[in-house]
Design a protein around this motif. Structure first.
Motif, PDB file in Angstrom:
ATOM      1  N   VAL A  25      65.292  -1.430  36.761  1.00 59.11           N
ATOM      2  CA  VAL A  25      64.336  -1.981  35.794  1.00 59.11           C
ATOM      3  C   VAL A  25      65.029  -2.951  34.848  1.00 59.11           C
ATOM      4  CG1 VAL A  25      62.698  -1.433  33.965  1.00 59.11           C
ATOM      5  CG2 VAL A  25      62.902   0.081  35.947  1.00 59.11           C
ATOM      6  N   THR A  26      66.166  -2.539  34.282  1.00 60.05           N
ATOM      7  CA  THR A  26      66.915  -3.409  33.373  1.00 60.05           C
ATOM      8  C   THR A  26      67.535  -4.577  34.128  1.00 60.05           C
ATOM      9  OG1 THR A  26      67.438  -1.506  31.977  1.00 60.05           O
ATOM     10  CG2 THR A  26      68.755  -3.481  31.655  1.00 60.05           C
ATOM     11  N   ILE A 105      70.164  -5.342  25.017  1.00 63.74           N
ATOM     12  CA  ILE A 105      69.640  -5.892  26.270  1.00 63.74           C
ATOM     13  C   ILE A 105      69.006  -7.256  26.024  1.00 63.74           C
ATOM     14  CG2 ILE A 105      67.874  -5.604  28.053  1.00 63.74           C
ATOM     15  CD1 ILE A 105      68.381  -2.625  27.952  1.00 63.74           C
ATOM     16  N   HIS A 106      68.246  -7.380  24.951  1.00 63.13           N
ATOM     17  CA  HIS A 106      67.589  -8.650  24.617  1.00 63.13           C
ATOM     18  C   HIS A 106      68.625  -9.738  24.321  1.00 63.13           C
ATOM     19  CE1 HIS A 106      64.522 -11.382  23.136  1.00 63.13           C
ATOM     20  NE2 HIS A 106      65.252 -11.558  22.043  1.00 63.13           N
ATOM     21  N   GLU A 107      69.674  -9.395  23.585  1.00 61.39           N
ATOM     22  CA  GLU A 107      70.712 -10.369  23.243  1.00 61.39           C
ATOM     23  C   GLU A 107      71.507 -10.807  24.471  1.00 61.39           C
ATOM     24  OE1 GLU A 107      73.089  -8.520  20.288  1.00 61.39           O
ATOM     25  OE2 GLU A 107      71.540  -8.599  18.725  1.00 61.39           O
ATOM     26  N   ILE A 119      75.198  -4.304  32.378  1.00 60.07           N
ATOM     27  CA  ILE A 119      74.894  -3.720  33.678  1.00 60.07           C
ATOM     28  C   ILE A 119      75.988  -2.753  34.148  1.00 60.07           C
ATOM     29  CG2 ILE A 119      74.411  -4.204  36.100  1.00 60.07           C
ATOM     30  CD1 ILE A 119      73.190  -6.857  35.237  1.00 60.07           C
ATOM     31  N   ALA A 120      77.224  -3.270  34.299  1.00 62.15           N
ATOM     32  CA  ALA A 120      78.312  -2.398  34.767  1.00 62.15           C
ATOM     33  C   ALA A 120      78.679  -1.367  33.710  1.00 62.15           C
ATOM     34  CB  ALA A 120      79.530  -3.234  35.152  1.00 62.15           C
ATOM     35  N   LEU A 121      78.886  -1.862  32.504  1.00 58.33           N
ATOM     36  CA  LEU A 121      79.239  -1.017  31.365  1.00 58.33           C
ATOM     37  C   LEU A 121      78.294  -1.339  30.217  1.00 58.33           C
ATOM     38  CD1 LEU A 121      83.085  -1.756  31.472  1.00 58.33           C
ATOM     39  CD2 LEU A 121      81.965   0.271  32.387  1.00 58.33           C
ATOM     40  N   PRO A 122      77.477  -0.425  29.764  1.00 59.66           N
ATOM     41  CA  PRO A 122      77.547   1.010  30.093  1.00 59.66           C
ATOM     42  C   PRO A 122      76.385   1.547  30.917  1.00 59.66           C
ATOM     43  CG  PRO A 122      76.561   0.718  27.965  1.00 59.66           C
ATOM     44  CD  PRO A 122      76.767  -0.670  28.522  1.00 59.66           C
ATOM     45  N   LEU A 123      75.499   0.673  31.454  1.00 56.96           N
ATOM     46  CA  LEU A 123      74.335   1.190  32.178  1.00 56.96           C
ATOM     47  C   LEU A 123      74.732   1.997  33.406  1.00 56.96           C
ATOM     48  CD1 LEU A 123      71.705  -1.712  32.044  1.00 56.96           C
ATOM     49  CD2 LEU A 123      71.572   0.531  30.957  1.00 56.96           C
ATOM     50  N   MET A 124      75.657   1.451  34.221  1.00 55.88           N
ATOM     51  CA  MET A 124      76.057   2.139  35.439  1.00 55.88           C
ATOM     52  C   MET A 124      77.199   3.125  35.203  1.00 55.88           C
ATOM     53  SD  MET A 124      75.792  -1.157  37.988  1.00 55.88           S
ATOM     54  CE  MET A 124      76.246  -0.295  39.478  1.00 55.88           C
TER      55      MET A 124
END
Length: 213
Positions: A25-26, A105-107, A119-124
């Motif tokens: 989603v992100t 996320i917006h920035e 994406i890689a850090l820190p979402l995953m």
């Protein structure tokens, strides 16, 4: 727990925390204005970086704990509390506050390094993921169990790469509602895993203090 059971436990634990569908989603929102080639490049680099970070902490995490005099069981309790916070956010179907905020996320939409952050850090690979792989790799001194954790990491991020590579098709198939339903279900399992972490950690700490074998 035998090796096969430990592999299943490790894979399910890491997979739920990484939550590839939740990342989709992100990921789509951050790459919506990019070409397919650019999107695939970001998916590849982000997955490789996140996987490398997980492997690094799975290998060195126990040594780092020893340097600071922290036991695996103490980390298991702290990690369980952290996982429960992440699970609660997933049950509410929102981006976990322990990883990245909506403002961040917006920035990041205006940056070229979104494959690194967020994406890689820190979402995953966030604090919860790192804590989990350190606890899993420190569960047994046997090298076979540590290799199983590494295999679980590779399999998880292999699936994650495929999910991001076909993110637009997947999102079109399951839709916004479907993605959030899956996220909530994974959040429920993650909450159960958090409880397991805390109870095992507390019991082991108590056993060591009381001299129970």
């Amino acid at each position: 727990m035998d090796v096969v059971s430990f592999f299943i436990y490790s894979f399910v634990s890491i997979f739920i925390i990484v939550s590839p569908i939740g990342v989709v989603v992100t990921f789509i929102s951050l790459t919506s204005s990019m070409t397919q080639e650019e999107k695939n490049s970001i998916a590849t680099r982000a997955t490789l970086l996140a996987c490398a970070m997980c492997i690094f902490f799975a290998i060195t995490g126990h040594g780092i704990l020893n340097v600071f005099g922290i036991s695996v069981d103490s980390l298991r309790v702290a990690g369980g509390i952290l996982l429960f916070k992440v699970a609660f956010d997933m049950l509410l179907s929102k981006v976990s506050g322990e990883s990245v905020t909506e403002e961040e996320i917006h920035e990041s939409l205006s940056r070229d390094d979104v494959w690194i952050f967020p994406i890689a850090l820190p979402l995953m690979t966030g604090p919860a993921t790192i804590t989990t792989v350190v606890v899993l790799s420190g569960t047994s001194p046997l090298i076979s169990y540590k290799l199983v954790v590494l295999l679980a990491i590779l399999l998880t991020f292999g699936i994650c790469f495929v999910t991001l590579y076909y993110s637009r098709r997947i999102y079109k198939l399951i839709g916004y509602t479907g993605a959030h339903v899956i996220t909530r279900l994974l959040g429920l399992f993650l909450a159960a895993l958090a409880v397991d972490f805390v109870t095992h950690g507390v019991w082991n700490i108590y056993s060591n203090l009381a001299g129970i074998t």
